[in-house]
Motif scaffolding. Structure first.
Motif: not given
Length: 176
Positions: A25, A27-28, A153-156, A164-165
């Protein structure tokens, strides 16, 4: 259905980390947290026992292709010796952190967002895992070999606003 999806994602992430494959994924990053391996006779700063040295070498084999950017350990012999075989195999220097500064090390790790190994103690590993948003029960003096893999993952966002998730996997590092 959701648990099957989580299981598939966990298997893919683990395969990617252990094999050194491309990121599953975007951005992990993954933080691995492990307690030091078995120590020799109780003294103020014991080295690893023979069994502990075997476990440290197995850990190095397991994470050799995890594309680690940093390895952290408390300054004690048993934690340094647990981290050293992996550090040598991937060309990194083991960086020391104070066992009482979990908050500081965790903030730095999240800000960097890089694959990292942290080697701690039975009384610090659960707090480190929880501080990263994972789950861990308390460890006893007899608990060795648990490797917590926390993949973000899915960091913002940035800094303290970074969100992140999280996917957590718990593995066992065998002695052979």
């Amino acid at each position: 259905m959701k648990s099957m999806k989580q299981h598939v994602i966990a298997v893919l992430l683990l395969a990617s980390a252990v094999s050194g494959g491309a990121s599953v994924m975007a951005n992990e990053f993954t933080v691995y947290v492990v307690r030091h391996a078995e120590k020799a006779v109780a003294e103020s700063d014991p080295p690893l026992s023979e069994k502990g040295q075997q476990r440290a070498h197995t850990l190095a084999q397991m994470l050799q292709k995890a594309e680690l950017k940093a390895i952290y350990s408390t300054p004690y012999q048993r934690t340094q010796m647990t981290a050293q075989p992996l550090a040598e195999s991937v060309g990194l220097t083991v960086q020391s952190y104070r066992p009482g500064d979990a908050e500081g090390i965790l903030e730095a790790l999240m800000a960097r967002g890089e694959n990292t190994l942290i080697v701690g103690h039975s009384n610090t590993v659960p707090a480190l895992v929880r501080g990263l948003g994972g789950q861990s029960e308390n460890l006893t003096e007899q608990d060795y070999g648990d490797l917590f893999q926390l993949t973000f993952y899915d960091c913002a966002g940035e800094g303290e606003e970074k969100r992140c998730q999280l996917l957590q996997t718990r593995l066992m590092v065998p002695t052979n």
